[in-house]
Design a protein around this motif. Structure first.
Motif, mmCIF file in Angstrom:
data_model
loop_
_atom_site.group_PDB
_atom_site.id
_atom_site.type_symbol
_atom_site.label_atom_id
_atom_site.label_comp_id
_atom_site.label_asym_id
_atom_site.label_seq_id
_atom_site.Cartn_x
_atom_site.Cartn_y
_atom_site.Cartn_z
ATOM 1 N N GLY A 24 0.786 -1.230 0.000
ATOM 2 C CA GLY A 24 0.000 0.000 0.000
ATOM 3 C C GLY A 24 0.812 1.272 0.000
ATOM 4 N N ASP A 25 2.144 1.177 0.141
ATOM 5 C CA ASP A 25 2.972 2.380 0.071
ATOM 6 C C ASP A 25 2.889 2.984 -1.330
ATOM 7 O OD1 ASP A 25 3.802 2.378 2.683
ATOM 8 O OD2 ASP A 25 5.722 1.404 2.290
ATOM 9 N N GLN A 26 2.990 4.276 -1.391
ATOM 10 C CA GLN A 26 2.773 4.982 -2.648
ATOM 11 C C GLN A 26 4.098 5.279 -3.369
ATOM 12 O OE1 GLN A 26 0.365 8.289 -1.225
ATOM 13 N NE2 GLN A 26 -1.494 7.214 -1.863
ATOM 14 N N VAL A 27 4.063 5.089 -4.691
ATOM 15 C CA VAL A 27 5.211 5.340 -5.558
ATOM 16 C C VAL A 27 4.751 6.233 -6.700
ATOM 17 C CG1 VAL A 27 6.894 4.319 -7.141
ATOM 18 C CG2 VAL A 27 6.319 3.148 -4.998
ATOM 19 N N ILE A 28 5.482 7.314 -6.934
ATOM 20 C CA ILE A 28 5.204 8.184 -8.079
ATOM 21 C C ILE A 28 5.972 7.643 -9.279
ATOM 22 C CG2 ILE A 28 5.435 10.512 -9.028
ATOM 23 C CD1 ILE A 28 5.254 11.565 -6.147
ATOM 24 N N ILE A 29 5.267 7.513 -10.398
ATOM 25 C CA ILE A 29 5.898 6.966 -11.602
ATOM 26 C C ILE A 29 5.529 7.826 -12.802
ATOM 27 C CG2 ILE A 29 3.994 5.403 -12.180
ATOM 28 C CD1 ILE A 29 6.712 3.439 -12.583
ATOM 29 N N GLU A 30 6.437 7.898 -13.753
ATOM 30 C CA GLU A 30 6.174 8.659 -14.973
ATOM 31 C C GLU A 30 5.043 8.011 -15.771
ATOM 32 O OE1 GLU A 30 10.793 9.884 -16.002
ATOM 33 O OE2 GLU A 30 10.102 7.815 -16.274
ATOM 34 N N ALA A 48 2.844 -2.026 -4.220
ATOM 35 C CA ALA A 48 2.843 -0.563 -4.142
ATOM 36 C C ALA A 48 1.593 -0.012 -4.812
ATOM 37 C CB ALA A 48 4.083 -0.004 -4.832
ATOM 38 N N GLU A 49 1.197 1.185 -4.380
ATOM 39 C CA GLU A 49 0.134 1.923 -5.054
ATOM 40 C C GLU A 49 0.796 3.022 -5.888
ATOM 41 O OE1 GLU A 49 -2.819 3.395 -2.415
ATOM 42 O OE2 GLU A 49 -3.388 1.399 -1.670
ATOM 43 N N SER A 89 -0.640 12.877 -1.748
ATOM 44 C CA SER A 89 -0.126 11.549 -1.425
ATOM 45 C C SER A 89 1.041 11.657 -0.446
ATOM 46 C CB SER A 89 0.346 10.833 -2.697
ATOM 47 O OG SER A 89 1.510 11.454 -3.223
ATOM 48 N N ASN A 90 1.454 10.502 0.027
ATOM 49 C CA ASN A 90 2.615 10.440 0.921
ATOM 50 C C ASN A 90 3.607 9.442 0.332
ATOM 51 O OD1 ASN A 90 4.245 10.882 3.183
ATOM 52 N ND2 ASN A 90 3.263 9.247 4.346
ATOM 53 N N ALA A 91 4.078 9.757 -0.872
ATOM 54 C CA ALA A 91 4.892 8.808 -1.629
ATOM 55 C C ALA A 91 6.269 8.626 -0.993
ATOM 56 C CB ALA A 91 5.048 9.293 -3.064
ATOM 57 N N LYS A 92 6.702 7.379 -0.897
ATOM 58 C CA LYS A 92 8.052 7.088 -0.426
ATOM 59 C C LYS A 92 9.077 7.267 -1.544
ATOM 60 C CE LYS A 92 7.570 3.835 3.433
ATOM 61 N NZ LYS A 92 7.894 2.454 3.889
ATOM 62 N N LEU A 93 8.682 6.885 -2.768
ATOM 63 C CA LEU A 93 9.608 6.869 -3.886
ATOM 64 C C LEU A 93 9.018 7.581 -5.091
ATOM 65 C CD1 LEU A 93 10.768 3.113 -3.898
ATOM 66 C CD2 LEU A 93 12.079 5.064 -3.089
ATOM 67 N N MET A 94 9.905 8.168 -5.908
ATOM 68 C CA MET A 94 9.526 8.624 -7.231
ATOM 69 C C MET A 94 10.555 8.065 -8.211
ATOM 70 S SD MET A 94 8.684 12.384 -8.782
ATOM 71 C CE MET A 94 10.228 12.937 -9.487
ATOM 72 N N TYR A 95 10.073 7.373 -9.235
ATOM 73 C CA TYR A 95 10.958 6.728 -10.201
ATOM 74 C C TYR A 95 10.998 7.536 -11.479
ATOM 75 C CZ TYR A 95 12.818 3.418 -13.565
ATOM 76 O OH TYR A 95 13.573 2.831 -14.539
ATOM 77 N N THR A 96 12.219 7.831 -11.967
ATOM 78 C CA THR A 96 12.385 8.605 -13.196
ATOM 79 C C THR A 96 13.467 7.989 -14.079
ATOM 80 O OG1 THR A 96 14.123 10.082 -12.356
ATOM 81 C CG2 THR A 96 11.838 10.738 -11.936
ATOM 82 N N VAL A 97 13.296 8.176 -15.388
ATOM 83 C CA VAL A 97 14.360 7.922 -16.378
ATOM 84 C C VAL A 97 14.515 9.237 -17.134
ATOM 85 C CG1 VAL A 97 15.183 6.435 -18.248
ATOM 86 C CG2 VAL A 97 13.566 5.532 -16.563
ATOM 87 N N PRO A 98 15.280 10.184 -16.598
ATOM 88 C CA PRO A 98 15.271 11.542 -17.150
ATOM 89 C C PRO A 98 16.033 11.713 -18.461
ATOM 90 C CG PRO A 98 16.787 11.411 -15.303
ATOM 91 C CD PRO A 98 16.081 10.089 -15.367
ATOM 92 N N ASN A 99 16.859 10.730 -18.831
ATOM 93 C CA ASN A 99 17.603 10.812 -20.092
ATOM 94 C C ASN A 99 17.092 9.764 -21.064
ATOM 95 O OD1 ASN A 99 19.468 12.850 -19.178
ATOM 96 N ND2 ASN A 99 20.451 11.254 -17.957
ATOM 97 N N PHE A 100 16.481 10.221 -22.184
ATOM 98 C CA PHE A 100 15.992 9.332 -23.235
ATOM 99 C C PHE A 100 15.075 8.260 -22.638
ATOM 100 C CE2 PHE A 100 20.704 10.040 -23.915
ATOM 101 C CZ PHE A 100 20.531 11.320 -24.401
#
Length: 393
Positions: free
Chosen positions: A115-121, A137-138, A161-172
């Motif tokens: 149930g922990d929250q993750v921000i995703i692109e 994860a939510e 939200s109270n996200a623990k993580l945010m996942y990014t691929v900022p290059n290409f």
């Protein structure tokens, strides 16, 4: 037997792309579906020499168990490369992993409860979605555009939200091919600096730039909250399954424990071969060869799309990486087009699996790195035929 499976694994679907690759194994199918490096660019002779040399010089030791953290000289090389790029990374902050995919799994294992929250692109990397789904994860998805992450949407998500993580691929980025601008990166860092959210900067394609200028790392902009993931799969060979994770000491201690419980250490023999290869060869020169080939393959695909696709179809022109992201007219479902494309012996990845909740989308991903230019032209012509026919109905 279904009653024996854990709740955790029962809710996780198989990788959609891996299922597509099973379909595309037919040699008559031209596949733009995989995210595969070009096998003709693998440094076979140099790796064979590196292997022979370490066997001749250190044959018994290279076959022994090793430390969980990874081969120290290899970690020193990674730290030196970061330093050359302006980032001061301590060797003790680097853990060698089985590709950057294991880094995602370890982060999920160490940080996420159900149930922990993750921000995703949005769209986002399917491998990250699958890795974090295992830990229930939510997801909170934030759209990306030509400049990077939608800052207004990110602010709203962080507030709600109270996200623990945010996942990014900022290059290409995989799948869209976009790169965050420096202005966008600074805005993202500013938003996260007011929170406890950790940012994962996954950078498997960062060295594969064939136009534009290098961008700032989030590690420079948000040093205390940024976790780095890297990989040798796109610059040397994927079969070694060697990547790394950079994390602050308190988190690294837990990651090491989790890795010890999983596999003790990454393949030590391959670490030694890779280190010797890097020691004896000019990796930047090798990467320049890759860039030259991928840049040409991308250009061939782009020109073929202009000639063969309906005018209503648009695409994102990346500055590097391995993918083109295509948007179809809203009347066309990429999943429905996929079935028609397979009948015409050409494969791609529909956009649906790159979104955590949306379906029936009109986007798709094309890989250009693993297909020769003449085959690219044939495949795009086949796909163009399918699209014209679908729109003419």
């Amino acid at each position: 037997m279904n009653e024996l499976f854990s709740n955790r694994i029962s809710g996780v679907p198989p990788s959609f792309i891996r299922e597509i690759l099973k379909v595309a194994v037919d040699p008559s199918i031209i596949s733009f579906a995989g995210g595969l490096p070009n096998r003709d660019l693998f440094p076979v002779d140099a790796l064979q020499k590196a292997t022979n040399d370490i066997f001749n010089e250190d044959g018994k030791d290279i076959l022994q168990y090793s430390s969980t953290e990874g081969y120290l000289p290899l970690r020193e090389m990674i730290a030196a490369d970061y330093k050359a790029k302006g980032l001061d990374i301590n060797i003790d902050e680097i853990l060698i992993t089985n590709g950057s995919q294991q880094g995602l799994d370890l982060l999920g294992k160490v940080l996420l409860n159900e149930g922990d929250q993750v921000i995703i692109e949005e769209p986002g990397y399917l491998g990250a979605i699958q890795a974090f789904e295992v830990y229930a994860a939510e997801f909170n998805s934030v759209p990306v555009n030509q400049d990077g992450m939608d800052i207004n949407a990110l602010q709203e998500t962080l507030q709600s939200s109270n996200a623990k993580l945010m996942y990014t691929v900022p290059n290409f980025q995989n799948p869209s091919g976009i790169s965050y601008t420096n202005e966008n990166r600074r805005a993202v860092a500013q938003c996260l600096s007011k929170t406890n959210t950790l940012l994962i900067e996954d950078n498997p394609y960062g060295d594969l730039r064939f136009s534009g200028e290098e961008k700032q790392s989030f590690k420079e902009l948000l040093p205390e909250q940024t976790i780095l993931l890297g990989s040798f799969s796109k610059t040397v060979v994927p079969s070694f399954r060697l990547g790394w994770i950079v994390a602050p000491k308190p988190l690294m201690e837990k990651l090491i424990i989790a890795k010890q419980a999983g596999d003790l250490h990454s393949n030590y023999f391959c670490q030694r071969v890779l280190h010797r290869f890097l020691q004896d060869n000019d990796l930047p020169a090798h990467i320049e060869k890759i860039i030259a080939v991928y840049g040409q393959q991308k250009l061939v695909m782009e020109n073929a799309i202009k000639r063969c696709f309906p005018k209503q179809v648009t695409y994102i022109n990346p500055e590097g990486g391995m993918f083109l992201w295509v948007t179809l007219p809203e009347s066309l479902s990429a999943m429905e087009v996929f079935d028609k494309a397979i009948a015409e012996k050409v494969a791609f990845v529909p956009g649906d699996p790159f979104y955590v909740s949306k379906r029936g989308l009109h986007t798709l991903r094309l890989n250009f790195s693993s297909v020769d230019p003449d085959i690219i032209e044939q495949g795009i012509a086949r796909l163009g035929k399918v699209l014209h026919k679908a729109l003419d109905k």
